[in-house]
Design an enzyme around this catalytic site. Structure first.
Site, PDB file in Angstrom:
ATOM      1  N   ASN A 216       0.860  -1.298  -0.043  1.00 38.53           N
ATOM      2  CA  ASN A 216      -0.042  -0.118  -0.052  1.00 38.53           C
ATOM      3  C   ASN A 216       1.056   1.177  -0.001  1.00 38.53           C
ATOM      4  O   ASN A 216       1.371   1.468   1.127  1.00 38.53           O
ATOM      5  CB  ASN A 216      -1.046  -0.071   1.332  1.00 38.53           C
ATOM      6  N   TRP A 217       0.969   1.683  -1.107  1.00 36.65           N
ATOM      7  CA  TRP A 217       1.843   2.947  -1.112  1.00 36.65           C
ATOM      8  C   TRP A 217       1.401   4.240  -0.563  1.00 36.65           C
ATOM      9  O   TRP A 217       1.997   5.429  -0.394  1.00 36.65           O
ATOM     10  CB  TRP A 217       2.215   3.342  -2.932  1.00 36.65           C
ATOM     11  N   LYS A 218       0.020   4.135  -0.387  1.00 36.59           N
ATOM     12  CA  LYS A 218      -0.690   5.378   0.206  1.00 36.59           C
ATOM     13  C   LYS A 218      -0.350   6.665  -0.710  1.00 36.59           C
ATOM     14  O   LYS A 218      -0.091   6.557  -1.952  1.00 36.59           O
ATOM     15  CB  LYS A 218      -0.184   5.599   1.566  1.00 36.59           C
TER      16      LYS A 218
ATOM     17  N   HIS B 231      -9.648   0.754   4.708  1.00 40.28           N
ATOM     18  CA  HIS B 231      -8.295   1.166   5.623  1.00 40.28           C
ATOM     19  C   HIS B 231      -8.853   2.009   6.676  1.00 40.28           C
ATOM     20  O   HIS B 231      -9.513   2.959   6.441  1.00 40.28           O
ATOM     21  CB  HIS B 231      -7.260   1.502   4.256  1.00 40.28           C
TER      22      HIS B 231
ATOM     23  N   GLU C 263      -7.227   4.413   7.655  1.00 41.10           N
ATOM     24  CA  GLU C 263      -7.021   5.719   7.359  1.00 41.10           C
ATOM     25  C   GLU C 263      -8.019   6.402   6.413  1.00 41.10           C
ATOM     26  O   GLU C 263      -8.433   7.747   6.510  1.00 41.10           O
ATOM     27  CB  GLU C 263      -5.595   5.972   6.597  1.00 41.10           C
TER      28      GLU C 263
ATOM     29  N   GLU D 181      -5.852  -5.420  10.672  1.00 40.59           N
ATOM     30  CA  GLU D 181      -4.769  -4.252  10.817  1.00 40.59           C
ATOM     31  C   GLU D 181      -5.103  -3.458  11.927  1.00 40.59           C
ATOM     32  O   GLU D 181      -5.907  -2.781  11.926  1.00 40.59           O
ATOM     33  CB  GLU D 181      -4.834  -3.229   9.655  1.00 40.59           C
TER      34      GLU D 181
ATOM     35  N   GLY E 232       1.773   1.892  10.697  1.00 38.76           N
ATOM     36  CA  GLY E 232       2.863   3.072  10.446  1.00 38.76           C
ATOM     37  C   GLY E 232       3.369   3.410  11.969  1.00 38.76           C
ATOM     38  O   GLY E 232       4.081   4.693  11.885  1.00 38.76           O
TER      39      GLY E 232
ATOM     40  N   SER F  93       3.099  -2.357  10.353  1.00 34.34           N
ATOM     41  CA  SER F  93       4.587  -2.483  10.614  1.00 34.34           C
ATOM     42  C   SER F  93       5.170  -3.766  10.153  1.00 34.34           C
ATOM     43  O   SER F  93       6.275  -4.097  10.853  1.00 34.34           O
ATOM     44  CB  SER F  93       4.822  -1.839  11.944  1.00 34.34           C
TER      45      SER F  93
ATOM     46  N   GLY G 281       2.603  -1.105   4.357  1.00 37.79           N
ATOM     47  CA  GLY G 281       2.678   0.161   3.974  1.00 37.79           C
ATOM     48  C   GLY G 281       4.096   0.551   3.619  1.00 37.79           C
ATOM     49  O   GLY G 281       4.434   0.547   2.632  1.00 37.79           O
ATOM     50  N   GLY G 282       4.478   1.239   4.995  1.00 36.83           N
ATOM     51  CA  GLY G 282       5.942   1.812   4.577  1.00 36.83           C
ATOM     52  C   GLY G 282       6.864   1.047   4.033  1.00 36.83           C
ATOM     53  O   GLY G 282       8.019   1.539   3.157  1.00 36.83           O
TER      54      GLY G 282
HETATM   55  C1  PEP Z   1      -1.141  -0.145   5.820  1.00 34.49           C
HETATM   56  O1  PEP Z   1      -0.899   1.020   5.149  1.00 34.49           O
HETATM   57  O2  PEP Z   1      -1.898  -0.811   5.601  1.00 34.49           O
HETATM   58  C2  PEP Z   1      -0.043  -0.456   6.926  1.00 34.49           C
HETATM   59  C3  PEP Z   1       0.123  -1.694   7.300  1.00 34.49           C
HETATM   60  O3  PEP Z   1       1.129   0.325   6.846  1.00 34.49           O
HETATM   61  P1  PEP Z   1       2.426   0.151   7.770  1.00 34.49           P
HETATM   62  O4  PEP Z   1       2.879  -1.245   7.178  1.00 34.49           O
HETATM   63  O5  PEP Z   1       3.353   1.078   7.372  1.00 34.49           O
HETATM   64  O6  PEP Z   1       2.337  -0.116   9.299  1.00 34.49           O
END
Ligand code: PEP
Length: 255
Positions: free
Chosen positions: A11-13, A101, A103, A171, A177, A209, A230-231
Site C-alpha cells: 500500500n503505497w498510500k 483502510h 486511514e 490491521e 505506520g 508495521s 505500508g512503509g
Molecule cells: C498499511 O498501510 O496498511 C500498513 C499496514 O502500513 P505500515 O506497514 O506502514 O504499518
C-alpha cells in the site's frame, strides 16, 4: 487443511511521483522476472496512488505482479467530484482494491455501511476486495478487540462473499505506520477468530508495521495468509525480502 496462496500487498498510500515510483515498479518487476519459477511463494500486489496506476501498471505488465487501487466509490459513475469508481480502476488494469483502510475510516469518516456498499461496487467491476478491519489501542486495552473486528466484519462484509473476491486484512490501528506490531500470539488468536467467520478458502492477511525483520515470523504463522505492507513497500529490497519470507504452498502443505 485448506491451502491458500499467500498475498503480499504493498500500500503505497499518498507517496510517489512518476520518477521514483517508476524506479520502484521497475525494480520489483525486474526481480520477479529474473526469479522466474524461483520467485516468492506468494502473489504480489502493488497499490500505488491513483495518479500512478497507469504508469506503474505499464511497468509491471507481464511480471506477474498485480495492480490495485487504494479506495473507490461505490457507484460506477456520476457526480462525485474527486472520487474514482471501481470500473475506472478495472479500466486501468487493477484487479484489486483496498477498502475500509483505517486511514479512510478514521481520516474520512467511512463507516461499515459505506464500506459494504463499496465492496458491492468493487465486485460489480470484477475487483477482488481487500477489506481492512482493526481495533484501536483503547479497544484492545479494553479487551473488546475480537468483538470490534466481528462487528466490522458483520456490518461491512456482504453475505455472499466468495473466496476469490474477498481478502480480509487484519490491521490493528495502533500498529499501522507506528513501528509497533501485534505479538505473534495476538495475531494468531485474532486470525483464528476471524477464520471462524469466513469461508475456509478466504485469505486473512496481517498488516501493521510488517518489515523485513519481522516478516518471516509473521508470515510463518499458519493462519496468516499474507501481509498488507505500508512503509516497507516503498523500498524494493524491503518489499521483496518480505515477499520472499512467504513459505510456498508446497512447504505449507508439507507442514
Ligand atoms: C498499511 O498501510 O496498511 C500498513 C499496514 O502500513 P505500515 O506497514 O506502514 O504499518
Amino acid at each position: 487443511m485448506a491451502v491458500r496462496t499467500k498475498l503480499v500487498a504493498g500500500n503505497w498510500k499518498m507517496n510517489g511521483l512518476r520518477e521514483d515510483s517508476s524506479a520502484l515498479a521497475q525494480a520489483l518487476a525486474r526481480r520477479m522476472v529474473s526469479a522466474g519459477s524461483d520467485g516468492p511463494g506468494c502473489q504480489l500486489l502493488v497499490c500505488p496512488p491513483a495518479t500512478l496506476l497507469t504508469t506503474v501498471g505499464g511497468l509491471i505488465t507481464g511480471s506477474g505482479i498485480a495492480l490495485g487501487g487504494q479506495d473507490c466509490h461505490a457507484a460506477a459513475k456520476g457526480a462525485f467530484t474527486g472520487d474514482i469508481s471501481p470500473e475506472m480502476l478495472a479500466d486501468v488494469g487493477c484487479t484489486h482494491v483496498i477498502l475500509g483502510h483505517s486511514e479512510r475510516r478514521h481520516g474520512h469518516g467511512e463507516d461499515d455501511a459505506a464500506v459494504h456498499q463499496k465492496i458491492l461496487g468493487a465486485w460489480r467491476a470484477g475487483l477482488t476486495t481487500i477489506l481492512c478491519v482493526g481495533e484501536t489501542r483503547a479497544q484492545r486495552e479494553a479487551g473488546t478487540a475480537v468483538d470490534i473486528i466481528a462487528s466490522q466484519l458483520a456490518r461491512s462484509m456482504p453475505s455472499d462473499a466468495v473466496p476469490d473476491s474477498l481478502v480480509v486484512a487484519y490491521e490493528p490501528v495502533w500498529a499501522i505506520g507506528t513501528g509497533l506490531t501485534a505479538t505473534l500470539e495476538d495475531i494468531a488468536a485474532m486470525h483464528a477468530a476471524i477464520r471462524t467467520r469466513l469461508p475456509a478458502q478466504t485469505r486473512i492477511i496481517y498488516g501493521g508495521s510488517v518489515n523485513p525483520q519481522n516478516a518471516l515470523s509473521i508470515l510463518g504463522l499458519a493462519e496468516v495468509d499474507g501481509a498488507l505492507v505500508g512503509g516497507a513497500s516503498l523500498d524494493a529490497e524491503s518489499f521483496w525480502t518480505i515477499a520472499r519470507s512467504c513459505p510456498s504452498p508446497a512447504q505449507i502443505a508439507g507442514g
